[in-house]
Motif scaffolding. Sequence first.
Motif, short mmCIF file in Angstrom:
data_model
loop_
_atom_site.label_atom_id
_atom_site.label_comp_id
_atom_site.label_asym_id
_atom_site.label_seq_id
_atom_site.Cartn_x
_atom_site.Cartn_y
_atom_site.Cartn_z
N GLU A 15 42.75 32.68 49.42
CA GLU A 15 42.96 34.07 49.88
C GLU A 15 43.04 35.03 48.68
O GLU A 15 42.84 36.23 48.83
N LEU A 18 39.79 37.07 47.59
CA LEU A 18 39.24 38.10 48.50
C LEU A 18 38.99 39.38 47.71
O LEU A 18 39.88 40.23 47.55
N MET A 23 36.65 42.22 51.37
CA MET A 23 37.71 42.68 52.29
C MET A 23 37.19 43.82 53.16
O MET A 23 37.38 43.84 54.38
N SER A 27 36.56 43.86 57.10
CA SER A 27 37.26 44.90 57.84
C SER A 27 36.31 45.57 58.83
O SER A 27 36.65 45.78 60.01
N THR A 34 41.95 48.79 56.92
CA THR A 34 42.67 48.51 55.67
C THR A 34 43.12 49.87 55.13
O THR A 34 42.57 50.90 55.51
N ALA A 61 45.96 42.55 52.62
CA ALA A 61 44.49 42.46 52.54
C ALA A 61 43.96 41.31 53.39
O ALA A 61 42.89 41.42 54.00
N THR A 64 42.32 41.08 57.14
CA THR A 64 40.91 41.27 57.52
C THR A 64 40.22 39.93 57.80
O THR A 64 39.08 39.92 58.27
#
Length: 334
Positions: A15, A18, A23, A27, A34, A61, A64
């Motif tokens: 993670e 990202l 991201m 999204s 975001t 973050a 997403t």
Amino acid sequence: MARSLPKSELHLHVEGTLEPEMMLSFSRRNGVKTPYATPEEARAAYNFTDLQSFLDIYYGAMKTLIEERDFYDLTMAYVKRAKSEGVVHAEIFFDPQAHTSRGVPFDAVVKGIHRALEDARGNLGFSSSLIMCFLRDMSSESAMETLEQALKHKAWIKSVGMDSKELGNPPGKFSAVYARAKAEGFMAVAHAGEEAPPEYVWEALDSLKISRIDHGYHMFEDPDLVRRVVSERIPVTFCPLASIGVEYFRSVAEMPVKKALDLGMVACINSDDPAYFKGYIAKNLDAVIEAFSLGEREILRLLRNSFEASFLEEDTKAAQIGKLTALAAEMGTD
Ligand code: ADE
Ligand code: ZN
């Protein structure tokens, strides 16, 4: 030189890879808002003063990430980047509770990551294993539930680990969970001594029975602990750019990297959360090489340690270490 040599990465949160561009594309794809309109706006917000200030942004973050294919794409992007920097093997952390707690099924997370790693093994010759982390600021009951969800995917997960807010969440809180995990055949590691005192490292060793320490910076305040870690050859994963990013050290030169090498500790260099701390493994290695003016012998030692510290089979480990030893001999450095 460090970029082109084979290496293993042992402290990498998937993670934490990202990147803002990804991201924002997740999204849009998933219809999740975001706080950032552009990658630049996101990067401008990545100014951390401690672990918690980083974790707040990091957990925000990852909201997403929703579908199995998001986890696939995220993992595949990391593998390609890592391979381009000489990584031939990675032991990758993931944080299932950060996803299941917002309604994403455990299976979507683990299947997406696993499928990408299998494709990477087949198509890119990239070897890997998974480390499932418990969020230590959540309850031990939640960790146990997570372990139970993982059991049907046991073949895909090599080890358990522990991350998130360390201070106030000592390892002993999870001793029953780790005991169960070990009984089920998992290996065990933990972030320890990252922001908490040496007692947390002792506890992780004695009560969780971990076989590798993540970060471990505060153990250097306790000479008896350092002696134990060196004499038992317990590996330690350092993450230079991340530890500067959360202001544990003012500069890489203040980190105990050279000290660890001089003591013969099995220390290796890793990238932790490279999308947030401005660098993947090559940049982390470059930072320590520059800060300590490391020579070829020390660089090769760090790379050999990255294999010795891994959960690879002994013969595979020996083959990788052998390649680096042969290179060292060619260079006349070892
Ligand atoms: N989660 C992701 N990176 C982490 C770190 N360095 N420490 C604790 N939890 C984390
Ligand atoms: Zn970490």
